[in-house]
Enzyme design. Structure first.
Site, short mmCIF file in Angstrom:
data_model
loop_
_atom_site.label_atom_id
_atom_site.label_comp_id
_atom_site.label_asym_id
_atom_site.label_seq_id
_atom_site.Cartn_x
_atom_site.Cartn_y
_atom_site.Cartn_z
CD GLN A 91 -3.28 -0.83 1.91
OE1 GLN A 91 -3.16 -0.26 2.99
NE2 GLN A 91 -4.44 -1.31 1.48
CE LYS A 146 1.37 1.83 12.17
NZ LYS A 146 0.98 0.41 12.02
CG MET A 189 -23.86 17.56 -21.63
SD MET A 189 -25.05 18.78 -22.23
CE MET A 189 -25.31 19.76 -20.76
#
Length: 558
Positions: free
Chosen positions: A111, A160, A470
């Site tokens: 991560q 961290k 649209m």
């Protein structure tokens, strides 16, 4: 000693943060642990993109800095669309992201993503904090940069081990921020202001072109005083709606690709264009060579990079819109005679009003008009992006600044619903309504879980035509009605809302519109209204791509 996470929370509290929109994950657990006992309210969204949009909506509705929080890797990456949305519209947001420990940076750890590198093009500034002792300074600077000058998003990336690192209990924090190379100009140059006043005094057909900078600067009162004192008509961009009351006699409404005929004709015929807090966006100007072709141009903006970027300017004034308007008002001694010009514009307004087919069919414009009549400008209206956005801009009467929230520059589908959540926490005293298309609403439909959990009284008005409307409109007009992958299957939005514990109604007849709106607005909690509108209704006026803004289609021609 205290942890970096506690230092962060205390720094946020010093900045006056009362609400954070976020989603927890592994590397931000130290921060979440400190949030647990803090005075800061945390709203748990169902997707990190919604956290960024909610922080954005909070900032637009309140004028304060919005804050969002996500973990590293995919969590941080999911913020990017929301950060880019805020960047394009100059919205002050501070995005806090977790990061892998500093010792693992660059190792492709679990991560890990280079979120500062990823967001560099769409942030005003960003930080990778490598020492817990820097947290106080970085947070103070981040908020200062986000809200000063031309506002914008700032990202703070927190590994961290920085969150768990130790900091002295009492670390001195400077009272002010001073950043070398960043000194925004707030006061306009007197010589330029006098040049502008000279042009204003001589002009016979002046026009104010006002944008989102007026709202961001808090300059609505000054702009109103200016147009009334100088007797100058005003047209606004999509982002400038609400800067001047929509029903003011000098207000021509929105200009540009889907602007009113009177506004687009006035721009084409004016001899002086006073551009206030705008950037001459392509959706406003159309073919730039034909935009205000007979006019001298005064451009007021706090960002010098915007002046002359798209349109040659005769009198540039770099400064805060509010401060410059105050200076213009204080030094104004005479003005031109605009009587015949205003009369001409009023004739255009009478001859070319907005309109749609008034019959028994359920048309989206009618829904917006009924909502406008019920709220009477006393509420916050948020939109998604597409036809729903343009119908709202044209048929809702905005009377105050910061009551219209939409993604203008980036045009982000899925923005409106989470932005409405943020707007509620900024202004809990006002009703908040999200006007959506069925396509846009499904992009962040999971936030029904958020409004249900916290009983957030946001009302969702879906103008459901079962198309990507649209895009379908362009296919109809310019691609021989070849509807390539724009039709959406029918969805029972009421059942989906009910599954989350949210009330809802489906309406497919014009006669039921007002009662349904009254029911939703009278409900204490969230509510979803599914209006099954005419499927191939189009947004008009419309300026085709590459045309001049006075070359509109779908309207009564002069």
């Amino acid at each position: 000693m205290k942890t970096g996470a506690r230092t962060l929370i205390e720094a946020l509290q010093r900045e006056g943060v009362d609400t954070i929109f976020g989603y927890p994950g592994g590397v931000v657990l130290p921060i979440y642990d400190e949030l647990y006992d803090s005075s800061i309210r945390h709203i748990l969204v169902r997707h990190e993109q919604a956290a960024a949009h909610a922080a954005d909506g909070y900032a637009r509705a309140s004028g304060r800095v919005g804050v969002c929080l996500a973990t590293s890797g995919p969590g941080a990456c999911n913020l990017v669309t929301g950060i880019a949305t805020a960047y394009m519209d100059s919205i002050p947001v501070v995005a806090l992201t977790g990061q892998v420990p500093t010792g693992l940076l660059g190792n492709d750890a679990f991560q890990e993503s280079d979120i500062t590198g990823i967001t560099m093009p769409v942030t005003k500034h960003n930080y990778l904090v490598k020492d817990a002792a820097d947290i106080d300074r970085v947070v103070q600077e981040a908020f200062y940069v986000a809200r000063t000058g031309r506002p914008g998003p700032v990202l703070v990336d927190l590994p961290k081990d920085v969150s768990t690192g130790r900091v002295l209990e009492k670390t001195p924090v400077p009272e002010t921020v001073s950043l070398r190379g960043y000194q925004p100009t707030y006061q306009g140059h007197v010589r330029q202001i006098d040049k502008a006043l000279d042009l204003i005094a001589k002009a016979e057909r002046p026009l104010v072109y006002a944008g989102g900078g007026v709202v961001l600067s808090g300059a609505s009162a000054e702009l109103l005083e200016f147009i009334e004192t100088a007797a100058v008509p005003v047209t606004t961009t999509l982002m400038g709606l609400g800067a001047v009351p929509g029903d003011h006699p000098l207000n021509l409404g929105m200009l540009g690709m889907h602007g009113t005929q009177s506004a687009n004709y006035a721009v084409t015929e004016c001899d002086l264009l006073i551009a206030v807090g705008v950037r001459f966006d392509d959706r406003v100007t159309g073919k730039i060579e034909t935009f205000a072709p007979n006019a001298a141009v005064i451009h007021i903006d706090i960002d010098p990079a915007e002046i002359g970027k798209n349109k040659v300017v005769d009198v540039p004034i770099v400064g805060d819109v509010r401060a410059v308007l105050q200076a213009l008002l204080s030094r104004m001694q005479k003005r031109g005679d605009t009587t015949s010009w205003v009369s001409r514009i009023n004739a255009w307004k009478a001859q070319y009003p907005l309109g749609y087919r008034d019959d028994d069919h359920l048309r989206p414009q009618y829904v917006v008009e009924q909502l406008s009549d019920l709220l009477k400008g006393e509420g916050i209206v948020v939109s998604e992006v597409g036809q729903n956005q343009m119908w709202t801009a044209l048929y809702y009467c905005f009377k105050k600044p910061r009551t219209w929230i939409t993604s203008g520059g980036l045009g982000t589908m899925g923005y409106g619903f989470p932005a409405a959540i943020g707007a509620h926490y900024a202004r809990p005293d006002l009703p908040v309504v999200d006007i959506a298309g069925d396509g846009s609403f499904q992009m962040n439909i999971q936030e029904l879980g958020t409004v249900a959990q916290y009983n957030i009284p946001v009302k969702v008005v879906i103008l459901n035509n079962m198309y990507l409307g649209m895009v379908r409109q362009w296919q109809e007009l310019f691609y021989d009605r070849r509807y390539s992958y724009t039709e959406l299957p029918p969805v029972d939005f009421v059942k989906i809302a009910n599954a989350y514990g949210v009330e809802g109604l489906m309406v497919d007849e014009k006669a039921g519109v007002r009662e349904a709106l009254e029911t939703a607005l009278g409900t204490d909690g969230p509510f979803v209204l599914d209006f099954r509108v005419e499927r191939e209704e189009n947004v008009f006026p419309m300026v085709p791509a590459g045309a001049a803004i006075n070359e509109m289609i779908g309207v009564r021609q002069p």
